[in-house]
Design a protein around this motif. Structure first.
Motif, mmCIF file in Angstrom:
data_model
loop_
_atom_site.group_PDB
_atom_site.id
_atom_site.type_symbol
_atom_site.label_atom_id
_atom_site.label_comp_id
_atom_site.label_asym_id
_atom_site.label_seq_id
_atom_site.Cartn_x
_atom_site.Cartn_y
_atom_site.Cartn_z
ATOM 1 N N LYS A 1 -4.296 23.092 56.465
ATOM 2 C CA LYS A 1 -3.941 22.947 57.616
ATOM 3 C C LYS A 1 -4.789 23.215 58.528
ATOM 4 O O LYS A 1 -6.164 23.979 58.072
ATOM 5 C CB LYS A 1 -2.979 24.204 57.800
ATOM 6 N N GLY A 2 -5.142 21.745 59.534
ATOM 7 C CA GLY A 2 -5.932 21.676 60.954
ATOM 8 C C GLY A 2 -7.175 22.027 60.472
ATOM 9 O O GLY A 2 -7.810 21.207 59.736
ATOM 10 N N ASP A 3 -8.123 22.914 60.981
ATOM 11 C CA ASP A 3 -9.853 23.324 60.950
ATOM 12 C C ASP A 3 -9.831 24.556 60.091
ATOM 13 O O ASP A 3 -10.681 24.804 59.789
ATOM 14 C CB ASP A 3 -10.016 23.429 62.309
ATOM 15 N N ASN A 4 -9.008 24.766 59.143
ATOM 16 C CA ASN A 4 -9.078 26.418 58.174
ATOM 17 C C ASN A 4 -10.330 25.906 57.498
ATOM 18 O O ASN A 4 -10.742 27.554 57.476
ATOM 19 C CB ASN A 4 -7.980 26.591 57.201
ATOM 20 N N TRP A 5 -10.249 24.668 57.150
ATOM 21 C CA TRP A 5 -11.824 24.684 56.329
ATOM 22 C C TRP A 5 -12.870 25.267 56.587
ATOM 23 O O TRP A 5 -14.772 25.567 56.212
ATOM 24 C CB TRP A 5 -11.340 23.687 55.273
ATOM 25 N N LYS A 6 -13.103 24.699 58.012
ATOM 26 C CA LYS A 6 -14.023 25.179 58.895
ATOM 27 C C LYS A 6 -14.836 26.635 58.824
ATOM 28 O O LYS A 6 -15.804 27.026 59.184
ATOM 29 C CB LYS A 6 -13.875 24.888 60.485
#
Length: 95
Positions: free
Chosen positions: A24-29
């Motif tokens: 979701k969104g930029d959570n991986w960042k």
């Protein structure tokens, strides 16, 4: 640490929920490259242990090498999953 708990508990449903949250969104960042590769490595190992071989192969083709580079342990996990599913003839296509 969430994925480690999923692996320890062998809870594939929880791992999928965590993976969905990561997407979701930029959570991986929030994870650096090493941690992100570690995340995918652990997720894949859990898939090899808990999922049907068709699902494992689908994830492998989607993840490697674009999302993560399989570790020797991941390759061993994949080979064991193929062996358990009596699908050793698939080895050339994943190599």
């Amino acid at each position: 640490t969430g994925l480690l708990q999923c692996c320890d508990l062998k809870d594939i449903k929880l791992a999928y929920q965590l993976n969905k949250a990561m997407g979701k969104g930029d959570n991986w960042k929030f994870l650096d490259v090493d941690r992100l590769n570690g995340y995918w490595s652990k997720f894949f190992s859990l898939l090899c242990m808990m999922e049907q071989i068709e699902v494992v192969l689908k994830w492998y083709k989607e993840m490697s090498p674009s999302l993560f580079y399989p570790t020797p342990k991941n390759i061993l996990d994949l080979l064991q999953a193929l062996d358990a599913a009596n699908q050793l003839e698939v080895i050339p296509s994943v190599w």
